[in-house]
Design a protein around this motif. Structure first.
Motif, PDB file in Angstrom:
ATOM      1  N   PRO A   1       0.832  -1.202   0.000  1.00  0.00           N
ATOM      2  CA  PRO A   1       0.000   0.000   0.000  1.00  0.00           C
ATOM      3  C   PRO A   1       0.867   1.253   0.000  1.00  0.00           C
ATOM      4  O   PRO A   1       2.017   1.225   0.429  1.00  0.00           O
ATOM      5  N   VAL A   2       0.310   2.349  -0.494  1.00  0.00           N
ATOM      6  CA  VAL A   2       1.044   3.612  -0.478  1.00  0.00           C
ATOM      7  C   VAL A   2       1.195   4.072   0.960  1.00  0.00           C
ATOM      8  O   VAL A   2       0.476   3.641   1.852  1.00  0.00           O
ATOM      9  N   ALA A   3       2.132   4.961   1.154  1.00  0.00           N
ATOM     10  CA  ALA A   3       2.366   5.493   2.495  1.00  0.00           C
ATOM     11  C   ALA A   3       1.094   6.175   2.999  1.00  0.00           C
ATOM     12  O   ALA A   3       0.434   6.886   2.252  1.00  0.00           O
ATOM     13  N   PRO A   4       0.733   5.958   4.253  1.00  0.00           N
ATOM     14  CA  PRO A   4      -0.500   6.543   4.789  1.00  0.00           C
ATOM     15  C   PRO A   4      -0.593   8.058   4.617  1.00  0.00           C
ATOM     16  O   PRO A   4      -1.671   8.583   4.443  1.00  0.00           O
ATOM     17  N   VAL A   5       0.529   8.750   4.610  1.00  0.00           N
ATOM     18  CA  VAL A   5       0.503  10.203   4.456  1.00  0.00           C
ATOM     19  C   VAL A   5      -0.005  10.582   3.065  1.00  0.00           C
ATOM     20  O   VAL A   5      -0.725  11.547   2.892  1.00  0.00           O
ATOM     21  N   ALA A   6       0.369   9.782   2.040  1.00  0.00           N
ATOM     22  CA  ALA A   6      -0.013  10.081   0.663  1.00  0.00           C
ATOM     23  C   ALA A   6      -1.390   9.532   0.298  1.00  0.00           C
ATOM     24  O   ALA A   6      -1.943   9.897  -0.723  1.00  0.00           O
ATOM     25  N   ALA A   7      -1.922   8.663   1.122  1.00  0.00           N
ATOM     26  CA  ALA A   7      -3.186   7.997   0.801  1.00  0.00           C
ATOM     27  C   ALA A   7      -4.383   8.920   1.023  1.00  0.00           C
ATOM     28  O   ALA A   7      -4.382   9.780   1.889  1.00  0.00           O
ATOM     29  N   VAL A   8      -5.398   8.690   0.209  1.00  0.00           N
ATOM     30  CA  VAL A   8      -6.665   9.398   0.362  1.00  0.00           C
ATOM     31  C   VAL A   8      -7.449   8.691   1.462  1.00  0.00           C
ATOM     32  O   VAL A   8      -7.495   7.460   1.488  1.00  0.00           O
ATOM     33  N   PRO A   9      -8.077   9.424   2.377  1.00  0.00           N
ATOM     34  CA  PRO A   9      -8.835   8.762   3.441  1.00  0.00           C
ATOM     35  C   PRO A   9     -10.032   7.992   2.879  1.00  0.00           C
ATOM     36  O   PRO A   9     -10.755   8.486   2.024  1.00  0.00           O
ATOM     37  N   ALA A  10     -10.222   6.786   3.357  1.00  0.00           N
ATOM     38  CA  ALA A  10     -11.354   5.955   2.953  1.00  0.00           C
ATOM     39  C   ALA A  10     -12.632   6.482   3.595  1.00  0.00           C
ATOM     40  O   ALA A  10     -12.584   7.080   4.678  1.00  0.00           O
ATOM     41  N   PRO A  11     -13.781   6.268   2.949  1.00  0.00           N
ATOM     42  CA  PRO A  11     -15.050   6.694   3.539  1.00  0.00           C
ATOM     43  C   PRO A  11     -15.320   6.005   4.874  1.00  0.00           C
ATOM     44  O   PRO A  11     -16.004   6.539   5.728  1.00  0.00           O
ATOM     45  N   ASP A  12     -14.790   4.812   5.035  1.00  0.00           N
ATOM     46  CA  ASP A  12     -14.936   4.051   6.261  1.00  0.00           C
ATOM     47  C   ASP A  12     -13.529   3.690   6.734  1.00  0.00           C
ATOM     48  O   ASP A  12     -12.781   3.049   5.990  1.00  0.00           O
ATOM     49  N   PRO A  13     -13.115   4.115   7.922  1.00  0.00           N
ATOM     50  CA  PRO A  13     -11.755   3.845   8.388  1.00  0.00           C
ATOM     51  C   PRO A  13     -11.365   2.364   8.338  1.00  0.00           C
ATOM     52  O   PRO A  13     -10.208   2.029   8.142  1.00  0.00           O
ATOM     53  N   GLY A  14     -12.342   1.473   8.448  1.00  0.00           N
ATOM     54  CA  GLY A  14     -12.067   0.042   8.385  1.00  0.00           C
ATOM     55  C   GLY A  14     -11.648  -0.423   6.995  1.00  0.00           C
ATOM     56  O   GLY A  14     -11.141  -1.525   6.840  1.00  0.00           O
ATOM     57  N   ASP A  15     -11.860   0.413   5.987  1.00  0.00           N
ATOM     58  CA  ASP A  15     -11.515   0.067   4.610  1.00  0.00           C
ATOM     59  C   ASP A  15     -10.268   0.796   4.120  1.00  0.00           C
ATOM     60  O   ASP A  15      -9.989   0.816   2.922  1.00  0.00           O
TER      61      ASP A  15
END
Length: 75
Positions: free
Chosen positions: A17-31
């Motif tokens: 997965p991409v680095a969390p800083v660069a990632a777009v937030p998911a609509p549901d944190p569990g996803d």
């Protein structure tokens, strides 16, 4: 069953997965892991029935329902 699993494993792709800083937030944190994996490669598509994921404008076209996926495969 063992033959099918072996065939699947031979064609598997391991993604980081991409680095969390660069990632777009998911609509549901569990996803979030799914969102991070989608962000890792532009050619990935998520097939799901999850309405929150399907309605997210940021991943429109990258997240499709099973029926839309099958319809696209037949076209």
């Amino acid at each position: 069953i063992e033959t099918i699993l072996t065939d699947l494993a031979q064609h598997a792709i391991v993604l980081a997965p991409v680095a969390p800083v660069a990632a777009v937030p998911a609509p549901d944190p569990g996803d979030q892991l799914l969102w991070d994996l989608l962000a890792a490669r532009a050619d990935l598509v998520l097939v799901t029935g999850d309405k929150r994921l399907l309605q997210d404008a940021g991943m429109q076209g990258r997240v499709v329902s099973p029926s839309a996926f099958v319809a696209g495969a037949q076209a």
